[in-house]
Scaffold this active site. Structure first.
Site, mmCIF file in Angstrom:
data_model
loop_
_atom_site.group_PDB
_atom_site.id
_atom_site.type_symbol
_atom_site.label_atom_id
_atom_site.label_comp_id
_atom_site.label_asym_id
_atom_site.label_seq_id
_atom_site.Cartn_x
_atom_site.Cartn_y
_atom_site.Cartn_z
ATOM 1 N N LYS A 188 1.000 -0.752 0.191
ATOM 2 C CA LYS A 188 0.171 0.240 0.304
ATOM 3 C C LYS A 188 0.800 1.301 0.108
ATOM 4 C CE LYS A 188 -2.040 3.429 2.223
ATOM 5 N NZ LYS A 188 -1.748 4.039 1.168
ATOM 6 N N GLU A 264 9.295 1.276 11.321
ATOM 7 C CA GLU A 264 10.216 2.644 11.320
ATOM 8 C C GLU A 264 9.394 4.002 11.051
ATOM 9 O OE1 GLU A 264 12.916 1.775 11.961
ATOM 10 O OE2 GLU A 264 13.015 -0.447 11.264
ATOM 11 N N CYS A 299 13.413 11.115 6.792
ATOM 12 C CA CYS A 299 13.307 10.735 8.541
ATOM 13 C C CYS A 299 15.022 10.980 9.067
ATOM 14 C CB CYS A 299 12.811 8.594 9.059
ATOM 15 S SG CYS A 299 13.940 7.841 8.263
ATOM 16 N N GLU A 397 9.352 16.290 14.726
ATOM 17 C CA GLU A 397 9.603 15.920 13.725
ATOM 18 C C GLU A 397 9.516 17.421 12.844
ATOM 19 O OE1 GLU A 397 8.420 12.196 11.441
ATOM 20 O OE2 GLU A 397 9.850 12.818 11.288
HETATM 21 P P1 NAD Z 1 1.998 8.739 7.553
HETATM 22 O O1 NAD Z 1 2.514 8.157 8.778
HETATM 23 O O2 NAD Z 1 1.519 9.899 7.168
HETATM 24 O O3 NAD Z 1 1.289 8.226 6.462
HETATM 25 C C1 NAD Z 1 2.188 6.017 6.074
HETATM 26 C C2 NAD Z 1 1.271 5.408 5.853
HETATM 27 O O4 NAD Z 1 0.516 5.517 6.708
HETATM 28 C C3 NAD Z 1 0.542 6.090 4.195
HETATM 29 O O5 NAD Z 1 0.462 4.658 3.133
HETATM 30 C C4 NAD Z 1 -0.560 5.888 4.369
HETATM 31 O O6 NAD Z 1 -1.606 6.340 3.845
HETATM 32 C C5 NAD Z 1 -0.739 5.406 5.467
HETATM 33 N N1 NAD Z 1 -2.009 5.805 6.636
HETATM 34 C C6 NAD Z 1 -2.471 7.737 6.877
HETATM 35 N N2 NAD Z 1 -3.097 7.445 8.130
HETATM 36 C C7 NAD Z 1 -3.498 5.914 8.258
HETATM 37 C C8 NAD Z 1 -4.459 5.565 9.052
HETATM 38 N N3 NAD Z 1 -5.464 6.046 9.719
HETATM 39 N N4 NAD Z 1 -4.572 3.902 9.364
HETATM 40 C C9 NAD Z 1 -4.049 3.498 8.449
HETATM 41 N N5 NAD Z 1 -3.058 3.866 7.346
HETATM 42 C C10 NAD Z 1 -3.035 4.846 7.355
HETATM 43 O O7 NAD Z 1 3.294 8.941 6.904
HETATM 44 P P2 NAD Z 1 4.181 10.025 5.914
HETATM 45 O O8 NAD Z 1 3.393 11.643 6.182
HETATM 46 O O9 NAD Z 1 3.709 9.359 4.556
HETATM 47 O O10 NAD Z 1 5.553 9.807 5.753
HETATM 48 C C11 NAD Z 1 6.825 10.890 6.470
HETATM 49 C C12 NAD Z 1 7.352 10.097 7.795
HETATM 50 O O11 NAD Z 1 7.807 8.618 7.462
HETATM 51 C C13 NAD Z 1 8.066 11.028 8.737
HETATM 52 O O12 NAD Z 1 7.301 10.873 10.145
HETATM 53 C C14 NAD Z 1 8.881 10.096 8.640
HETATM 54 O O13 NAD Z 1 9.698 9.945 9.447
HETATM 55 C C15 NAD Z 1 8.851 8.671 8.413
HETATM 56 N N6 NAD Z 1 9.781 8.178 7.786
HETATM 57 C C16 NAD Z 1 10.384 7.420 8.498
HETATM 58 C C17 NAD Z 1 11.583 6.027 8.324
HETATM 59 C C18 NAD Z 1 11.970 5.569 8.976
HETATM 60 O O14 NAD Z 1 12.553 4.203 8.479
HETATM 61 N N7 NAD Z 1 11.878 5.113 10.502
HETATM 62 C C19 NAD Z 1 11.653 6.403 6.882
HETATM 63 C C20 NAD Z 1 10.525 7.280 5.920
HETATM 64 C C21 NAD Z 1 10.104 8.135 6.897
#
Ligand code: NAD
Length: 494
Positions: A188, A264, A299, A397
């Protein structure tokens, strides 16, 4: 296997014509609702993306389960899975420019970075896990009179829920190890960036990955993401994204089938410059990359700069000089280092942090903040001085090009400041003192610690977070391969 290779210019032309598409890739009949997909470069519509419903997840999971049980993928010899994944990698290599351009247009990422960093790392990830397929195996135990062996088996149906900041790379970090281990994988992608995942899965099927072994459900988090989290027949979710949504996945698992969850999540990583640091061009370049690479939408972004009082003025001068070489602008142009924020809502969030920082007593010393003259959601790399440890900019963040600078007077204070965070994804520090390297590397609460540079390691090293940056496992390295397996003990009685 010959396929038509598409240049980046063609991708950009298709975007301009509004004809790029990504949707479900499900082994069964699924819904076909779509929504407009816009690019953050100039907010124009570049095509349509799928807007799946929860029932699509059910169809994909049923196909994935059938595939797992009939052994179509799982029971191939590891060397056969390896050959298929290598053939897929070869196809993606031929299409690397197209994939890079899709990430550029979809996420506003600089094309130079997509071509030179993201895609090579993505391809290397697939090659590395393909090669590992037939080199990792079980062991026997010293079981006295019995005979006992311990094997690693695939978990079953694994869902990969992805973020938008490194679309191709995050796809690779999850899909390559999960698939090579023999699982049926459902992807997804983030709703903001589905294009490269869609294309990579099309190429996977062409290379011989069975349609039900690797599927994609393309839609929103609250619908598709939640349906995945709550599904009773998904065995594991590997999630990368915000800590807030990561928490939801733990709840979903608790409320459904106790599926395994690997998270992550976010970070607020410190960079420490000690009084004896060598601040040459390479070091300053590393500090700037840690803070501003990928527009800070990273991240492991080193968004807190802790500097010994005696080096602050010199460092600030060098950061300013170094940043003058970073071009902000249209990420389709080669040489542009910084594109726009991913979307307006995120731009607004980052812009709000710029205001709050000043209200909370910090002073902007480099950068002009928001740039409304460029047409998209652009923010200049900005550095704030005198950032207090209790302020939002120090603790939260931002996920944008905003660096918080705070001074310290002793090593103990530096370490305490660095660890003063709910996050623990990465940390870096600069010193010439080898004893300090040992002390500080050990004292920092972070999953990856870099010394005299900034790095997330390479594909051989595990990556993931301490504290609220991660839960349950690691991406990359053999650790990731192991986490997509479960351990079985076979005990043969005398
Ligand atoms: P997000 O949490 O908004 O979304 C991530 C995924 O979760 C997406 O596919 C989204 O559609 C899904 N999602 C959103 N709301 C949901 C819900 N209510 N229920 C189930 N799934 C849901 O994150 P983002 O904005 O796409 O990415 C940025 C974040 O990702 C930052 O916090 C960053 O630090 C983190 N990140 C972490 C790593 C790591 O390896 N630690 C790597 C890249 C990004």
């Amino acid at each position: 296997m010959m396929t038509h290779v598409v240049s980046k210019e063609t991708v950009f032309a298709r975007a301009a014509a509004g004809s790029l598409f990504a949707g479900n890739l499900i082994a069964g009949a699924s819904s076909d609702g779509t929504v407009d997909n816009t690019t953050p470069i100039d907010n124009s519509v570049i095509g349509k993306i799928g807007d799946a419903v929860a029932a699509d997840v059910d169809i994909a999971v049923a196909a994935a389960r059938r595939c797992f049980e009939n052994g179509e993928w799982r029971q191939l010899a590891p060397a056969e899975r390896k050959q298929i994944m290598l053939a897929w990698t070869e196809l993606m290599t031929r299409h690397a420019e197209e994939l890079a351009a899709l990430d550029c247009i979809d996420a506003g990422k600089p094309i130079t970075e997509c071509l030179n960093t993201d895609l090579p790392a993505t391809l290397e990830t697939f090659r590395w896990y393909a090669e590992a397929a037939d080199k990792v195996f079980g062991k026997t135990a010293p079981a006295g009179n019995a005979w006992s062996w311990i094997v690693k088996e695939p978990i079953g149906v694994v869902a990969a829920v992805l973020p938008w900041n490194f679309p191709a790379q995050m796809f690779a970090w999850k899909v390559a190890p999960a698939l090579i281990a023999g699982n049926s994988v459902i992807v997804k992608p983030a709703e903001l960036t589905s294009l490269s995942a869609y294309r990579m899965i099309e190429l996977a099927h062409q290379a011989g990955v069975p349609a039900a072994a690797l599927q994609m459900v393309c839609g929103r988090g609250e619908t598709v993401g939640a349906a995945i989290g709550r599904h009773m027949d998904i065995d594991m979710v590997s999630f990368t994204g915000s800590t807030e949504v990561g928490r939801l996945f733990l709840t979903y698992a608790a409320q459904s089938n106790l599926k395994e969850i690997v998270l992550e999540c976010g970070g607020k990583s410190p960079q420490i410059v000690f009084e004896d640091a060598v601040l040459d061009e390479a070091a300053v370049g590393n500090i700037l990359s840690a803070a501003f690479w990928n527009m800070g939408e990273n991240c492991s972004c080193g968004s807190r700069l802790l500097v010994h009082r005696s080096r602050k003025d010199e460092l600030a001068e060098k950061l300013k000089a170094g940043l003058s070489g970073w071009r902000l602008g249209d990420p389709r142009e080669e040489g542009v280092a910084l594109g726009p924020m991913i979307e307006q809502a995120h731009f607004d969030k980052v812009a709000a942090y710029l205001q709050t920082a000043e209200q909370q007593g910090a002073q902007r010393i480099i950068g002009n903040g928001v740039r409304t003259d460029l047409g998209g959601w652009y923010i200049e790399p900005t550095v704030f001085d005198n950032v207090r440890p209790d302020s939002s900019l120090f603790q939260e963040e931002v996920f944008g090009p905003v660096l918080a600078l705070t001074v310290f007077d002793s090593e103990e204070e530096a370490v305490a400041l660095a660890n003063n965070s709910v996050y623990g994804l990465a940390a870096s520090f600069y010193t010439q003192d080898v004893k300090r390297v040992l002390r500080v590397a050990s004292a920092l609460q972070a999953g990856t610690v870099s010394v005299n540079g900034f790095s997330e390691g390479d594909i051989t090293t595990p990556f993931g977070g301490y504290k609220q940056s991660g839960f349950g496992g690691r991406d990359k390295g053999l650790e990731a391969l192991e986490q997509y397996c479960q351990t079985k003990t076979v005990w043969v009685c005398e």
